[in-house]
Structure formats: structure tokens, C-alpha cells
Design a protein around this motif. Sequence first.
Motif, PDB file in Angstrom:
ATOM      1  N   GLU D 132      -1.853  -0.382   7.291  1.00 19.90           N
ATOM      2  CA  GLU D 132      -1.696   0.685   6.945  1.00 19.90           C
ATOM      3  C   GLU D 132      -1.148   1.695   7.995  1.00 19.90           C
ATOM      4  N   ASP D 139       6.375   6.098   6.311  1.00 17.22           N
ATOM      5  CA  ASP D 139       6.221   7.242   5.574  1.00 17.22           C
ATOM      6  C   ASP D 139       6.530   8.542   6.455  1.00 17.22           C
ATOM      7  N   ARG D 221      14.024   3.919   3.409  1.00 14.14           N
ATOM      8  CA  ARG D 221      13.897   3.633   1.871  1.00 14.14           C
ATOM      9  C   ARG D 221      15.016   3.404   1.189  1.00 14.14           C
ATOM     10  N   TYR D 270       9.728  -2.510  -3.568  1.00 16.30           N
ATOM     11  CA  TYR D 270       9.567  -1.361  -2.489  1.00 16.30           C
ATOM     12  C   TYR D 270       8.074  -1.391  -2.387  1.00 16.30           C
ATOM     13  N   TYR D 271       7.786  -1.046  -1.162  1.00 21.32           N
ATOM     14  CA  TYR D 271       6.114  -0.777  -0.924  1.00 21.32           C
ATOM     15  C   TYR D 271       5.878   0.510  -1.373  1.00 21.32           C
ATOM     16  N   THR D 272       4.720   0.401  -1.987  1.00 20.26           N
ATOM     17  CA  THR D 272       3.871   1.802  -2.394  1.00 20.26           C
ATOM     18  C   THR D 272       2.810   1.927  -1.549  1.00 20.26           C
ATOM     19  N   ARG D 273       2.109   2.991  -1.724  1.00 17.34           N
ATOM     20  CA  ARG D 273       0.696   3.278  -0.739  1.00 17.34           C
ATOM     21  C   ARG D 273      -0.217   2.464  -1.147  1.00 17.34           C
ATOM     22  N   SER D 274      -0.320   2.132  -2.596  1.00 19.87           N
ATOM     23  CA  SER D 274      -1.780   1.550  -3.216  1.00 19.87           C
ATOM     24  C   SER D 274      -1.750   0.164  -3.184  1.00 19.87           C
TER      25      SER D 274
END
Lengths: 282, 282, 282, 282
Positions: D132, D139, D221, D270-274
Motif C-alpha cells: 500500500e 498515486d 498510468r 491497471y492497479y486500483t486502490r481497492s
Amino acid sequence: MKFKVSAELEYDVKAPSTLILNIHALRTAHQTILDEKLLITPYVKIEELNAMNGENRFARLDIPDTGLVSIKYEALVDNYYEVKDHSNVEEIPVAKFDASVLPYLNPSRYCQSDKLYRLANNTFGNIRTSFEQVFAITDWIYKNVEYLSGFTNSETSAYDTVTQQAGVCRDFAHLGIALCRALTIPARYFTGYAYQLNPPDFHACFEAYLGGDWVLFDATRLIPLNGLVKIATGRDAADAAIASIFGDVYCTNIRAACQYVDEAPFKPIYYTRSIFDGVTYL
Amino acid sequence: MKFKVSAELEYDVKAPSTLILNIHALRTAHQTILDEKLLITPYVKIEELNAMNGENRFARLDIPDTGLVSIKYEALVDNYYEVKDHSNVEEIPVAKFDASVLPYLNPSRYCQSDKLYRLANNTFGNIRTSFEQVFAITDWIYKNVEYLSGFTNSETSAYDTVTQQAGVCRDFAHLGIALCRALTIPARYFTGYAYQLNPPDFHACFEAYLGGDWVLFDATRLIPLNGLVKIATGRDAADAAIASIFGDVYCTNIRAACQYVDEAPFKPIYYTRSIFDGVTYL
Amino acid sequence: MKFKVSAELEYDVKAPSTLILNIHALRTAHQTILDEKLLITPYVKIEELNAMNGENRFARLDIPDTGLVSIKYEALVDNYYEVKDHSNVEEIPVAKFDASVLPYLNPSRYCQSDKLYRLANNTFGNIRTSFEQVFAITDWIYKNVEYLSGFTNSETSAYDTVTQQAGVCRDFAHLGIALCRALTIPARYFTGYAYQLNPPDFHACFEAYLGGDWVLFDATRLIPLNGLVKIATGRDAADAAIASIFGDVYCTNIRAACQYVDEAPFKPIYYTRSIFDGVTYL
Amino acid sequence: MKFKVSAELEYDVKAPSTLILNIHALRTAHQTILDEKLLITPYVKIEELNAMNGENRFARLDIPDTGLVSIKYEALVDNYYEVKDHSNVEEIPVAKFDASVLPYLNPSRYCQSDKLYRLANNTFGNIRTSFEQVFAITDWIYKNVEYLSGFTNSETSAYDTVTQQAGVCRDFAHLGIALCRALTIPARYFTGYAYQLNPPDFHACFEAYLGGDWVLFDATRLIPLNGLVKIATGRDAADAAIASIFGDVYCTNIRAACQYVDEAPFKPIYYTRSIFDGVTYL
């Protein structure tokens, strides 16, 4: 000596903006503006500001409309300089400096004299007089730094130029100033129109405070020292930028020129190692 | 408001040297020196200089002999500040700035605003008023930079502090100034004696030019903003050093103190987010 | 040649932490460890790591408890070096460098050779052979940089030392490496125990890749070049730190020593300008 | 997954020179080169070097003649990546890192993690897991740094990008790496051919060492993380330059492209936060 100087600048204004130009020949006791005009197309009101203790003349333009703005400046200037033999001039210690001179001992944005203390003292510390120290500094810069357009940018400082060893007149001047200050010799940035500069452009060099005079030095050796029309002095280029832009504005053209228009023939002055004549403009 | 301020400095002089001190309370329209003494032991003649457009009072000491030199300064000062609600103050655009204000838009040795343009505009560009921008800057500095003695040195600049995130009052002030200038808000360095500063010391903060006033800000939040006795303002610490040393001299002790000696009780002022009161010293 | 080397380090551990030490004498074809002990008090398990292609021996300590940790290392080492006359060695062009050598041409954290290209080429570019170039580099550093403890810190890089002109062995080595790489001479950092270093300490110098050999150079001139026991090589101090600390740990003492314990008398080797003998350790 | 990648480079060679190219798709356990050709016009012999522990494939060209040299590379590559859920992966402490991983904790030329320690720990120190933290780093970079061609140059480092807040993929990667290392997360530079990169070009991103895997991250990104063909990894751009030039050579053209040529449809990741899925290439 009479010079005819001119500048042309063009800006592409994308939004209402303010421009502060520093292209006027300075009015001093030794520099008279015989004739002068500034033409802005399209017309905007110009406000002239005498800022920084009379060290420069700002022209402030408040540009309300977008589009191309063209600025033309022309002046007929009569100035004179003094040449003084500094071989027997009594040196003034910091204990006797006039208060107005003290700010020019401080490090500034592009002249980090505090970081050049050792370099300056190791390289020039043993030279007998301050005049010879400054002469040696310009000599050293001339030998070590290559005049090269496009290598440096507006963030380049004396600290960079020591190592990177290339730059333009602005960088040569900053390094000269920083080294002088590191030796406790007050020094300031000088911008002007320069006769015989090739290609024609605005020029920057520096003045060192020696024996009570602000003596002109130019480490680029590109011009005769008596062919200058002073625009401004300041701590460094931050104080004497040709143009300061506030807003969404892009410079699309910049040009400067300087003609000698006196009757007497022009006798160029360049410093040489064996003579201690210093040129001072007031 | 009456304050009693004092400073003690001690130097070990290894060779004849010159010291320029900047420890005198400034004389201004709003700051009166009721009583003042400067004691140098052993005695040397002091020359007082009013340099940099009256922004500071230098005391120049020409020290002919080696050995310890002790300097004691004491003053009884009466000053007042103004508090103005900036919530409805008309903002002054750069097109209307007084010429005397323009130098405080330029980048300087420790405040490289030219390199912080994006950071400043990305972080604070969308804030509605200049006052709120400066408030947000001090807030941001307070949150991001740790007050930590001994981490930084005399070469540390705003550019370093952005990333290194620690420093003392001088570093907090430099970063505040650089961010303001990057937003086209003139800003200058302020040194003074500070009431309720713990441990007692000289203090540095900054002023931003807002609505025609030089409004005081302090990102350290260490002191009430109305407990200051102004010593000097300048572009950054290069202009307002407590002591500038020319020669082989070492500082062996430095101390400053500030007592409130008015009859009226002291009511400390700190800025808070919801109020737009700005403190101005003249 | 037989040397007895030792190191003592003491750490104040504030929380469970990991230490990676790089104080072991390296095992190489030409350096044999006859006897060695590492004593940690209080006892923690030591893991030895052979990292970075055998260029160093790390000792990793996982320290579970707070308090003082004392580390004592002692070794009896037998090593030999080669002396080769480089006056007629054929130079190897970059087109022939072994792949393992190429990383030592790259700029690294403390050796920004990319920024020293002009300085290096202007100052040393006309020198005939690579050996003489490196010799001239060490000479230039010795003359221009003052050996001065406490002036620099762990962030100081070759780019700084060019201008600031003072530092310790680490800074001398970084500048030498950066200048070599800027001349397309591979160069690497070398740490070791040094005989006749006064006061005793860990030492850093550098190796340049010349004619197929890694030749040792030391711009400090503090030690004979044949009195070294190699600990590690690497790109710069980032690769060969004496100790890397991960956690809340403070170094409270550090000491290193090196004794010559061979029967044959020690004949110190220092380079001189007229001879082209290069010392190589394997 | 099958990709067809290609590169075209053109150089103007002013004097006999050596070029080291780093444009070959890497051969790894998970990346197979099905077909490959490198065409140099005019023909010069190519030497392939497997340098830096197999982290890249260098092609060394010794160019004896002046004139334009054109290089065309084409390859058909079959590779695969792993996707692993990192939400419950056990974190590996520095005490357990494999020795081969340790160099990627060190500061390097463009990733001065030692100077970003406070920034990294203040901003990301309280985030629960390393995965994280790295996600938050990318991010933060994405939000604070603008993708802008031509703003930065080959000297720009992570230390600059923190403040200057603009750059290209290389700068985004360097900042990501530096922040990871400052948090004791090993990180390395990754260059490759990138599918769906617009405009087509070589790409740079970074890998963080998490739970024993080198997990790919890209703060720009700009591309799906599963559309990469690995060229090289290294400490930073100094190790993995597309071309290293030794001699008087100017690049006149550079182009790269990547096509997806598999039968199975491409499903971009793509990575996502969740989600805590990390992509790893071997």
C-alpha cells in the motif's frame, strides 16, 4: 560618446497580463538620453518606474487583450566613462565601505558567494591587490568557461558554472560577481547595449567596487569596455531581467542593437594584464 | 507596547577584523527606541549604518586587536502594530505594485521562487484570495516541516527545505517567502526579538505584501504575532544576518531575550483559519 | 604481506533493528584471511552475505533488544599487490571493455560524472595516456581540495567538492572517480584498513581501470599505497558503507586500526610523477 | 503473450566512436525471444554483452567511419507475467532480504533516497503495508507531477522532481524508486517496450521488492501494466540508458513501437486502490 541603441521584442499574449521591461537606457549623471521612443503595438499605456534606488528604469505594461504585442525601443544616448589607473589606488577595507555598497557583498540567487569562499580564496587569495584579483578572476573565467549558447538556462547559477564550464554572458557575469564577493569585493550585475557585440544582443557583465569606484569587467572579452550603454545594475540577473512576465505570455522575438554615432573615432578599450586602467560608468 | 530586549554576543577574534551586527531594534514610524545601549568590551568604536533603504540598522565594529570581544545590547522599545481584517481587502495586481515592492518578487539566495513555481501553483493556485494563499502556505509549512535545531546550516535554502522537511525559523521563513513569490505575492524576511519564544533567541519570520500592507506571517507558530520587536527586513537571511564577519573571528556565544514591560496585559494574537485579521508592523 | 587489522564499533539501539556492517577484510585470490573473529556483545547471530559480485562481505545483524551493542572485529590478513609499469601498457578502448567493467563508467549517487564532463575534459583531456590522466587527477585534487574533518557530511558529492574544495578521504575518492568516469576511464570506490594512516581510521580511495588492471590511486596522499587491506569495492560510498542502519540506532563509537606484522621490512610505495608504476590489488 | 516490438535509431557519427545500445528485449525465464533481428546500415559488427548480472543485454557497436548510421531492431517476443494478490503476503524485513536485493536500497545517481527520508516517512510512513505504501507513492506522484515532455533533461533527478513537479516517464520512475528506498523498500528501474503507449516510445517504470517479488509499478498510468516487454532493469537510468555514446555522435532519430500479436484478446491491467494484485515479470 553618442550611441544609437534599439530593441525589438515581440510577445504572444494568451491572457491579460503584465510585463515589466528593463530595456530603457538608464539616466545617470554621466549618461544622457538625447532622444528616446518606445512604441507598443497595439498601443497600451506604459508606466515608467524608477526602481531599486535608481539602478534601473522599468517600463510596466498592463496588457488587457490577447494577441501579439510588439515593442520597439530606440534611443540616442550620450554617455561618458572614466578611465582610472588603479595601480596606486588606496584600497578601501570593509570597515570603510559606504552602507550602499554592503548589499553587494551578500550572496544572491545566482551568485552564491558563500559556497565559493574556498575556491575564491584558494585561487585568488594570494594576489596582491583587489584590482588584480578581479582581473585574475575574469582571466580565469575566460580560460575555464566556454561561451556557448543554449547550454545554460534561466536557473543556471555561478555554482553550476564553476563545474559545468560553459555559458553565456549572464553566466560569465554571475561567476565573476560570486568570486568577487567571496573575496569581500562588492560586485554587481550590469546589463546594457553593447557596441561591436557580434551577433548583436543585450549584454551582461559586472562591476567590482575598487578603491571607491564601480569598475567594469567583462569575462567574455566579447566587447570593448567603453562601448556600453547602461540599462541597469543589480545584485544579479534576478534584479535586472530584460523582461519579467506576469501572466500567460510567450516571447516570440527579441533583438537588440547598438551603433556608435559619434564624430570622434571609436578607440576600443580592452584590459590587458600589464595595465591597471579601470573603466567606470556612472 | 513596551518591550525590553537584549542581546549578548561573544566573539573570539584571531586577527584584526570587521564585524557588522544587525541586532539593533529598528527605528520606524511605529517603533520608538525609548532607551538603548550597546556595550563593547574591550571598547571599540561603533559606527552605525542605515543601510538598505532603512530596512535595518547595521553596527559596524572595526576590531584592531585579537582576543575575546563581548557585545551587550539593551533597548527599551515602544511599538505598535495594526490588525486589519483582510476578508474584504481589494487585492492589488502586479500592474499596480509600488516600485519599492518589486524586488520582493525576485528570487533570492535562499528563496529560489523560480524553482518553486509549479509546486506553489499546484498546491495553492486555486485558493481564492492572496491572504488565504499565504495562510495556507504557513499552514502547509507547519504541517510538513519539522522544527529541528541542528539539522540545517547556513547554506540551506527553501529549495532544500521543501524536500528535507526540517529546519529552524530561518528555514520556515525562507520557504514561506519563496512560495509567496512563486505566486506573485511579494514577500520579505523579517528578523526580530520575540516575546514568549522558548528558548529565547533571535527570531525570523516573514511578511507578505497583501492589499497594500506588509502582513506578518510565521509558519513556526512558536510565538504570538504581536510580540515582536523588528530588527530588520530584507530579501532573505543574506540581507539580515545577525552578524556578518569579515576576518578570522569565531562566535563563542549568542543570546537574545525579549520581555514585555507594558502595563496593559499582553493579549497574544495567533492567526486562525476562520479569521482574516492580518498583523502589520511599520 | 601480513597485516593485523581491527575495528571496534558501538551502537546505541533504541528499538529492534538491523545492521549491515561492511568491515570484514575481503577474501580474494590475493588476500587470504589467516585468522578472523567478530565479537558482538551482547551476542546476536551474525549472517554473512557475499553481495555485489563478491565485491564485499556484509555482516548482517538482527538486533532484537535495545541497549548498547559492541562489535569487535579482528583479522590477520595476508595479501599481496602487483606493481606494474604502465608506461608502455596498451590502452583498452571502451569498445573492448569487459562487460563487468561497464557499470563503473556510469554516474552514481556521489560521483556525478555526467555533470563533470567539461571540467574533466578541459582540465585533463589533453594528457597523453589514461594513466597520466588519472595521476594528474589525483594531483589536481590533492592541490585543490583541503583535507578537513567535519566540513562535509554523508550527502556531500563530487559535484560539491569541486567547488567547496575541502573534505575527507571519502570526498577525495568520489571526486577522483567522477573525473575518471567523465574521461571514459572506469573507476570504483575502494575501502580498506590502512597502514600508517594517522589518526587510525577506515580509509577510502579509488581504483581506475587502466590497461586491463584496477590500479589503486589515493588523492589524499595520506598513506603508502601498498599498506591496504581491502574491505570492499563499489560504485561509491553508497555501495560500501562501513555500516548501514535500518532502525532507531545511533553510533556511539567507531575505531579502526591496521598493523604491519610481516617479517620483511615494509617499504612504502607512493606514486611520483616520473614513474608509471601502478599498484593493483586483486 | 506475444508482442512484436521494434526500434529505429539513427546517429550522425562525426568521428570513429563506440555505441552501447540497450534496446534488445531481455531473455528471461518468462520472456522468450521467438525471433529477432538487428540491422545496422552501413554494416558494423555488433557485439552482444550480457552485463550487470543478466539485467540487460547490451549491443556494442564499434563504428569506424563517419556518416549516418541507422539501426533497426525487431523482435517477436513471448512473455508472461504473474499476478499475485498482495493483501495477505508476509512482508520480508531487511534482515531477511537476499543479498542480491540489497544494492536496490542504496541511493543512486538519479534516486537520492538519502535526501528524501523525511519526505517519504512523513508522507507514507503510517501506511500499513509496503504494498500500500508503494501504491500510495505512485498515486502521490501521479497527482503531484505533471507529465510534460521537454521540461526535464538527462541531469534531472528525483530530488529535483519532488519540487519541480513535472517530467517524463523516466522522472516518474526515479521519484518512485527514491521514495521506496527511503522507506527501506528495495526498488529498481525498469525499461521496456510498452503496448498502448501513446505516442509510441520506449517506456520506463519501476519495480518494488514486495514479499519476495519484484512488483511492477508505473506512476505515469499511461499504459496497462501487462503490456510490457522488458529490456532492462537497473538502479536507475544510469544503468539502463537506451544508448550510451562514446565519441562525437549525435542522435538524429529515435523511435520505438510495440504491437500485441497474440490470439487471445488483450485484457489490460491497471492497479486500483481497492485491489492488491501486483504484476511481476521475471
